[in-house]
Write an enzyme that holds these catalytic residues in place. Structure first.
Site: not given
Ligand code: FPP
Length: 246
Positions: A18, A35, A129
């Site tokens: 997050d 992201h 892994l």
């Molecule tokens: C949450 O942060 C994150 C996500 C919903 C997406 C996670 C994706 C990645 C880390 C990209 C790469 C992943 C792979 C597997 C290639 P948020 O958007 O909710 O952040 P916020 O809480 O600050 O709004």
């Protein structure tokens, strides 16, 4: 029930990654920028687990609730997943990583589904892994699909409903072939499970950090492992019983 042996190092880590959006916002950039930056932290987490000899890493990449996000953000995330699979799989394969996807994959575009299936098939024999990527996943969805599959077995006469207990239901859940999650990490400051692995985290140690996901590196994960090593895992037993079992 006998307590599983306690260990100072987790064998299975699950992470709610997050904070990408806030990380981007602080830089006055669109959420998709966060992201993309988060992808680097994914690589760091995989390298960390390989170095530490941790058997399984399960990442929450897209929840069943994330479809509610703006179309533009969902589209950017899908593109990111697709590109990441194209770009990273060969290297992960060389490092002995077995990639798996959990969640309701039917909701994704055929191109992405094909890539996911190809990546899983290519790396299926690897054992350094186990990397599980949870996409369109929800812990409640997992419970429902497990119950549905058990009901199908019962209706076919292969499972006696009277004998349905925890051990009989367990094989129907996602990740049933792995040990349960020992360490559940959530970055980004919130302290909740957000419908991630519900069954599999019944006895997990929870670790929350304010660090936003794109800023996560080996040092942050090291701190999580240090905190885990200091936890007293008793699995419902008294301290002296748990010490004897460990
Ligand atoms: C949450 O942060 C994150 C996500 C919903 C997406 C996670 C994706 C990645 C880390 C990209 C790469 C992943 C792979 C597997 C290639 P948020 O958007 O909710 O952040 P916020 O809480 O600050 O709004």
């Amino acid at each position: 029930m006998t307590a599983p042996p306690t260990a100072s190092k987790p064998t299975h880590i699950a992470i709610v990654m997050d904070g990408n959006g806030r990380w981007a916002g602080r830089r006055h950039r669109p959420r998709s920028f966060g992201h993309r930056a988060g992808q680097k932290a994914v690589r760091a987490a995989i390298e960390f687990c390989l170095r530490q000899g941790i058997g399984a890493l399960t990442l929450f990449a897209f929840s069943s609730e994330n479809w509610k996000r703006p179309e533009e953000e969902v589209g950017a995330l899908m593109q990111l997943f697709l590109r990441a699979l194209e770009k990273e799989v060969d290297e992960l394969h060389e490092h002995g990583v077995r990639i798996d996807f959990i969640g309701d994959l039917a909701a994704f575009a055929p191109e992405l589904r094909t890539r996911m299936a190809e990546s899983a098939a290519k790396t299926a024999a690897n054992a350094a892994l186990r990397l599980n990527i949870a996409v369109n996943y929800g812990g409640r969805w997992d419970i429902v699909q497990a119950a549905r599959r058990a009901a199908v077995e019962a209706a076919a006469g292969r499972l006696d409903p009277e004998r349905l207990d925890e051990a009989a239901l367990a094989p129907f859940f996602c990740l049933a072939d792995l040990p349960p999650v020992d360490l559940f990490i959530r970055t980004g400051g919130e302290q909740r499970i957000s419908n991630f692995l519900l069954w599999q985290t019944a006895y997990s140690e929870l670790y929350f950090t304010d660090v936003l996901w794109p800023d996560v590196d080996a040092g942050v994960l090291e701190q999580a492992l240090d905190a885990f090593a200091r936890r007293d895992r008793r699995f419902g037993q008294t301290p002296s019983q748990a010490r004897r079992a460990g």
